[in-house]
Write a protein that holds these residues in place. Structure first.
Motif, PDB file in Angstrom:
ATOM      1  N   ASP A 686       0.820  -1.220   0.000  1.00  0.00           N
ATOM      2  CA  ASP A 686       0.000   0.000   0.000  1.00  0.00           C
ATOM      3  C   ASP A 686       0.850   1.265   0.000  1.00  0.00           C
ATOM      4  O   ASP A 686       0.378   2.337  -0.416  1.00  0.00           O
ATOM      5  CB  ASP A 686      -0.923   0.016   1.220  1.00  0.00           C
ATOM      6  N   SER A 687       2.074   1.167   0.490  1.00  0.00           N
ATOM      7  CA  SER A 687       2.933   2.352   0.585  1.00  0.00           C
ATOM      8  C   SER A 687       3.749   2.603  -0.678  1.00  0.00           C
ATOM      9  O   SER A 687       4.480   3.601  -0.757  1.00  0.00           O
ATOM     10  CB  SER A 687       3.885   2.218   1.781  1.00  0.00           C
ATOM     11  N   LEU A 688       3.656   1.728  -1.668  1.00  0.00           N
ATOM     12  CA  LEU A 688       4.436   1.908  -2.896  1.00  0.00           C
ATOM     13  C   LEU A 688       3.999   3.183  -3.618  1.00  0.00           C
ATOM     14  O   LEU A 688       2.805   3.473  -3.732  1.00  0.00           O
ATOM     15  CB  LEU A 688       4.248   0.702  -3.826  1.00  0.00           C
ATOM     16  N   PRO A 689       4.956   3.942  -4.131  1.00  0.00           N
ATOM     17  CA  PRO A 689       4.601   5.176  -4.846  1.00  0.00           C
ATOM     18  C   PRO A 689       4.030   4.856  -6.227  1.00  0.00           C
ATOM     19  O   PRO A 689       4.159   3.734  -6.720  1.00  0.00           O
ATOM     20  CB  PRO A 689       5.947   5.897  -4.978  1.00  0.00           C
ATOM     21  N   PRO A 690       3.374   5.825  -6.870  1.00  0.00           N
ATOM     22  CA  PRO A 690       2.898   5.606  -8.240  1.00  0.00           C
ATOM     23  C   PRO A 690       4.061   5.243  -9.155  1.00  0.00           C
ATOM     24  O   PRO A 690       5.205   5.657  -8.923  1.00  0.00           O
ATOM     25  CB  PRO A 690       2.296   6.964  -8.630  1.00  0.00           C
ATOM     26  N   LEU A 691       3.775   4.491 -10.200  1.00  0.00           N
ATOM     27  CA  LEU A 691       4.835   4.091 -11.127  1.00  0.00           C
ATOM     28  C   LEU A 691       5.465   5.312 -11.799  1.00  0.00           C
ATOM     29  O   LEU A 691       6.688   5.453 -11.831  1.00  0.00           O
ATOM     30  CB  LEU A 691       4.272   3.149 -12.197  1.00  0.00           C
ATOM     31  N   ASN A 692       4.625   6.161 -12.383  1.00  0.00           N
ATOM     32  CA  ASN A 692       5.141   7.326 -13.127  1.00  0.00           C
ATOM     33  C   ASN A 692       6.336   6.915 -13.975  1.00  0.00           C
ATOM     34  O   ASN A 692       7.430   7.501 -13.883  1.00  0.00           O
ATOM     35  CB  ASN A 692       5.541   8.454 -12.165  1.00  0.00           C
ATOM     36  N   GLU A 693       6.124   5.884 -14.795  1.00  0.00           N
ATOM     37  CA  GLU A 693       7.252   5.287 -15.500  1.00  0.00           C
ATOM     38  C   GLU A 693       7.983   6.267 -16.404  1.00  0.00           C
ATOM     39  O   GLU A 693       7.383   7.131 -17.037  1.00  0.00           O
ATOM     40  CB  GLU A 693       6.813   4.051 -16.308  1.00  0.00           C
ATOM     41  N   GLN A 694       9.302   6.116 -16.434  1.00  0.00           N
ATOM     42  CA  GLN A 694      10.173   6.955 -17.248  1.00  0.00           C
ATOM     43  C   GLN A 694      10.243   6.418 -18.666  1.00  0.00           C
ATOM     44  O   GLN A 694       9.880   5.271 -18.935  1.00  0.00           O
ATOM     45  CB  GLN A 694      11.586   6.975 -16.645  1.00  0.00           C
ATOM     46  N   THR A 695      10.739   7.238 -19.563  1.00  0.00           N
ATOM     47  CA  THR A 695      11.016   6.763 -20.917  1.00  0.00           C
ATOM     48  C   THR A 695      12.220   5.830 -20.864  1.00  0.00           C
ATOM     49  O   THR A 695      13.044   5.898 -19.940  1.00  0.00           O
ATOM     50  CB  THR A 695      11.302   7.932 -21.860  1.00  0.00           C
ATOM     51  N   ASN A 696      12.322   4.979 -21.850  1.00  0.00           N
ATOM     52  CA  ASN A 696      13.426   4.022 -21.885  1.00  0.00           C
ATOM     53  C   ASN A 696      14.753   4.725 -22.134  1.00  0.00           C
ATOM     54  O   ASN A 696      14.808   5.750 -22.830  1.00  0.00           O
ATOM     55  CB  ASN A 696      13.184   2.986 -22.987  1.00  0.00           C
ATOM     56  N   PRO A 697      15.846   4.197 -21.587  1.00  0.00           N
ATOM     57  CA  PRO A 697      17.174   4.799 -21.833  1.00  0.00           C
ATOM     58  C   PRO A 697      17.597   4.607 -23.288  1.00  0.00           C
ATOM     59  O   PRO A 697      17.006   3.820 -24.030  1.00  0.00           O
ATOM     60  CB  PRO A 697      18.077   4.023 -20.874  1.00  0.00           C
ATOM     61  N   SER A 698      18.643   5.309 -23.678  1.00  0.00           N
ATOM     62  CA  SER A 698      19.098   5.244 -25.069  1.00  0.00           C
ATOM     63  C   SER A 698      19.623   3.859 -25.427  1.00  0.00           C
ATOM     64  O   SER A 698      19.445   3.390 -26.555  1.00  0.00           O
ATOM     65  CB  SER A 698      20.174   6.296 -25.319  1.00  0.00           C
ATOM     66  N   PHE A 699      20.267   3.190 -24.450  1.00  0.00           N
ATOM     67  CA  PHE A 699      20.727   1.823 -24.720  1.00  0.00           C
ATOM     68  C   PHE A 699      19.555   0.865 -24.532  1.00  0.00           C
ATOM     69  O   PHE A 699      18.969   0.796 -23.448  1.00  0.00           O
ATOM     70  CB  PHE A 699      21.871   1.436 -23.779  1.00  0.00           C
ATOM     71  N   TRP A 700      19.217   0.142 -25.570  1.00  0.00           N
ATOM     72  CA  TRP A 700      18.085  -0.786 -25.532  1.00  0.00           C
ATOM     73  C   TRP A 700      18.456  -2.025 -26.342  1.00  0.00           C
ATOM     74  O   TRP A 700      18.619  -1.956 -27.561  1.00  0.00           O
ATOM     75  CB  TRP A 700      16.830  -0.129 -26.116  1.00  0.00           C
ATOM     76  N   PRO A 701      18.654  -3.176 -25.689  1.00  0.00           N
ATOM     77  CA  PRO A 701      19.129  -4.376 -26.394  1.00  0.00           C
ATOM     78  C   PRO A 701      18.216  -4.791 -27.548  1.00  0.00           C
ATOM     79  O   PRO A 701      16.999  -4.629 -27.491  1.00  0.00           O
ATOM     80  CB  PRO A 701      19.140  -5.441 -25.288  1.00  0.00           C
ATOM     81  N   MET A 702      18.817  -5.356 -28.564  1.00  0.00           N
ATOM     82  CA  MET A 702      18.083  -5.835 -29.722  1.00  0.00           C
ATOM     83  C   MET A 702      17.095  -6.925 -29.290  1.00  0.00           C
ATOM     84  O   MET A 702      17.422  -7.804 -28.509  1.00  0.00           O
ATOM     85  CB  MET A 702      19.051  -6.427 -30.750  1.00  0.00           C
ATOM     86  N   GLY A 703      15.883  -6.866 -29.782  1.00  0.00           N
ATOM     87  CA  GLY A 703      14.887  -7.885 -29.497  1.00  0.00           C
ATOM     88  C   GLY A 703      13.977  -7.562 -28.335  1.00  0.00           C
ATOM     89  O   GLY A 703      12.955  -8.203 -28.142  1.00  0.00           O
ATOM     90  N   TRP A 704      14.337  -6.531 -27.534  1.00  0.00           N
ATOM     91  CA  TRP A 704      13.496  -6.171 -26.392  1.00  0.00           C
ATOM     92  C   TRP A 704      12.215  -5.471 -26.845  1.00  0.00           C
ATOM     93  O   TRP A 704      11.197  -5.534 -26.220  1.00  0.00           O
ATOM     94  CB  TRP A 704      14.258  -5.265 -25.427  1.00  0.00           C
TER      95      TRP A 704
END
Length: 704
Positions: A686-704
């Motif tokens: 219950d105490s977890l903060p909202p995700l508010n997810e960030q954009t992906n970093p510039s390095f992103w492995p092939m196939g992800w």
């Protein structure tokens, strides 16, 4: 008709197949074949029909397991579709089936749904619901079973219209009968529809996955995958993972009593050995399944065991294979961990090598130097490790509701539904036969260690390399996503990857994550977003892990002032020794007045352990924490009861575990500890903060 089956009348069958048919109406059977290798009622094989299923329904399916596509009612759809289409595939007509409706939203039938849209101009589905394989509120919402006790499955009326000349193709018209309806109410609505009452169809647009109902959130695809299917590059966050243990003979292989498991396994192995002797003297063209004895009191056959008999594999009993395991949430049992008697071992031997599991029984092993050393002769003894491994067990594809659970012991496939285990570490055996003798030239055949690797030695002397399961690419991605996080940027690579591991566990417990992506999590393995507050989620993951793996040692929720503190009060019969409550046959809730919301009249604030003791004042909050649709408390109540297997007669008695533990209060203490675990888990969640997810970093492995 299938000419490959009716060979004696093939000419008549050929003539019948050439005659056009425009209407087929049926209620096809629902058989899915035999449930056990000890049975002889497998579905017949129809070469032509099954070939058509393979090249249509199975060919476009992304499901890993396609066996359900050969269920009898799906075969009926395939046969009827081809019969209406005719030999030249130009036929027009209509198919009307009353059938199992499991195909509507099951991942295994994605290819089937795609084929219906490709082959028919209009598809009408009247979903009568009634799926009683669901639980609690969802089960009540599904309503009455249309065929009464005859089926626990969803029932659907399907009309398929084939018109090659139509100006459209694959239009899906759908009507859901509604929630909380009785069988009688449903049948009345069907009758009204037949008699021309107003009936509203909703047009459904299938998505790219072949889903019609409960379609996925496509933003999920932008997150980091736990895994990408096959264990070869490109990999996801984890270098390896495995299904939980599947024995196909749980009542033989698992038990609360170490002695009883040994007795049952010895009986099975003795029967297998006698059959092996008989088999060796026969013509190997004989049908092995018809040859062997099938007395379930003596042996439980499976596909793997048949194969071993066919190959002449000898199986020998050993006490070394008896290990503790997690069988269901917060429930441990002894497991006979012999690969010969595990139906699907998969990668479990790399997650929990048998020889390392002996550490708990060997207090004389002491730690040596060598952590993170690049010298193979510098080792750490298995007994000095705090644990051999930890795994995050997540609900697999096709689950009815996502769950996850941390374990540091071997875990059963059904501890969570269709469980897939993602480890903190994986172990690689070292082949010491390749070790260079002293004084000889080392040509470089010895394995090399990467940062974070550790050499571990078992009691037997066998050595392993312990690898971090979080991949190097995963750590690089997380370091770019969180450039200032100290945990991720620690010099100790293993510690940094450990941070990713616990972040994953914390995030998988997020109510926001589970609610937003509930459909995705039923139909595919989790993907992990980059929450704004990494530290909050990884710390929550560590705290949850500590609760969930150490649940037996957590402080009991026991009142010290007669229940005024909101904790449990033990109510003992007069004269009973409070240190020994006696045997437990079945844990039961207290009783209260029946209401619409509580039709069974269960008082969940009270649990009767036996005639000697009851627990009162269990907080309602404790029931909020659920794993696989059931509260942790109710898992204890379900599992810690005496059971006799109806087929084999094998008795599984939790009082044996109590006696072997040396603590007569084990079940009482366990209940009180799990109440604490449940309450504290929900406080963290219950105490977890909202995700508010960030954009992906510039390095992103092939196939992800």
């Amino acid at each position: 008709m299938d000419q490959s089956v009716f060979t004696a009348n093939s000419e008549r069958v050929r003539r019948q197949n050439e005659q056009p048919i425009t209407v087929i109406i049926a209620n096809p059977p629902y058989s899915a074949g035999q449930k056990s290798a000890n049975e002889n009622n497998a579905n017949d094989h129809y070469e032509t029909l099954d070939g058509r299923i393979m090249e249509t329904y199975a060919a476009t399916s992304r499901a890993a397991h396609k066996g359900q596509l050969y269920d009898s009612y799906i075969r009926a759809f395939r046969w009827a579709s081809d019969r209406i289409a005719g030999i030249n595939r130009e036929g027009k007509g209509l198919i009307g089936f009353v059938s199992n409706g499991g195909w509507l939203d099951n991942i295994a039938f994605d290819g089937f749904r795609k084929a219906l849209c490709a082959e028919f101009s209009d598809i009408y589905v009247f979903n009568l619901r009634g799926n009683q394989r669901t639980k609690r509120e969802e089960s009540r919402r599904e309503g009455g079973k249309v065929f009464g006790s005859g089926s626990r499955s969803t029932i659907a009326i399907t009309l398929l219209i084939r018109d090659p000349d139509a100006d459209h193709q694959g239009t899906v018209h759908y009507h859901d009968i509604g929630d909380y309806l009785s069988r009688e109410e449903k049948l009345e609505m069907v009758n009204e529809a037949v008699n021309g009452e107003e009936f509203e169809w909703r047009t459904v647009t299938p998505d790219e996955h072949g889903d019609w109902l409960a379609q996925r959130d496509d933003s999920f695809d932008r997150f980091a995958p736990l895994a990408l299917g096959k264990l070869k590059p490109p990999l996801g966050l984890f270098a390896t993972y495995s299904l939980g243990i599947s024995t196909n003979r749980d009542y033989y292989s698992y038990g609360y009593s170490k002695t009883e498991v040994e007795k049952n396994i010895r009986r099975l192995i003795n029967t297998y050995t006698s059959e092996l002797v008989r088999w060796k003297g026969l013509d190997k063209l004989s049908n092995i399944k018809q040859f062997v004895i099938k007395d379930i009191h003596l042996i439980k056959w499976s596909v793997s065991l048949y194969d071993q008999l066919r190959k002449g594999t000898r199986i020998v009993y050993s006490d070394d294979y008896l290990v503790k395991s997690v069988y269901r949430p917060f429930t441990k049992r002894w497991l006979y961990y012999d690969p010969h008697l595990i139906e699907r071992m998969l990668k479990n031997a790399n997650l929990f090598p048998l020889n390392l599991l002996a550490k708990a029984d060997d207090p004389h092993h002491v730690s040596e130097q060598g952590q993170n050393s690049n010298e193979l002769d510098a080792v750490i003894k298995a007994s000095s490790l705090p644990f051999i491994n930890r795994v995050i067990d997540v609900s697999g594809v096709g689950n009815t509701g996502f769950s996850c659970l941390m374990s540091e012991e071997i875990i059963c496939l059904d501890a969570v539904q269709k469980g897939q285990c993602f480890p903190l570490y994986w172990y690689e055996p070292i082949d010491d036969s390749m070790k260079v003798p002293e004084g000889e030239l080392d040509l470089g055949d010895a394995p090399t260690l990467k940062p974070g690797d550790l050499i571990v030695e078992a009691k037997s002397g066998e050595r392993f390399i312990r690898h971090d399961a979080i991949t190097d690419d995963a750590l690089r991605v997380f370091r770019e996503a969180y450039p200032s996080n100290r945990t991720l940027h620690a010099d100790d690579v293993s510690k940094a990857k450990e941070g990713v591991f616990y972040y994953v566990y914390g995030l998988l417990n997020s109510p926001e994550y589970r609610e937003r992506f509930s459909t995705n999590l039923r139909k595919e393995l989790p993907r992990i977003p980059f929450a704004a507050d990494f530290e909050a989620y990884q710390l929550a993951g560590r705290r949850l892990a500590a609760l969930h793996v150490n649940y037996e040692k957590v402080e009991r929720c026991l009142s010290i002032d007669g229940g005024n503190d909101g904790r449990i009060v033990e109510d003992w019969s007069e004269g009973t020794d409070h240190s020994d409550p006696g045997n437990v046959h079945k844990l039961r809730f207290g009783r209260t007045a029946k209401t619409q919301d509580n039709p069974q009249g269960k008082d969940k604030t009270t649990i009767a352990v036996n005639r000697n003791v009851s627990l009162h004042g269990i907080p309602d909050e404790a029931y909020r924490y659920e794993v696989s649709g059931r509260s942790a408390i109710e898992w204890i109540m379900d599992q810690y009861q005496v059971r006799t297997d109806g087929k084999s007669g094998i008795i599984n008695d939790p009082n044996d575990w109590v006696r072997e533990s040396g603590n007569p209060r084990y079940i009482v203490d366990l209940l009180e500890s799990v109440v604490t675990v449940s309450i504290e888990t929900m406080k963290i969640v219950d105490s977890l903060p909202p995700l508010n997810e960030q954009t992906n970093p510039s390095f992103w492995p092939m196939g992800w």
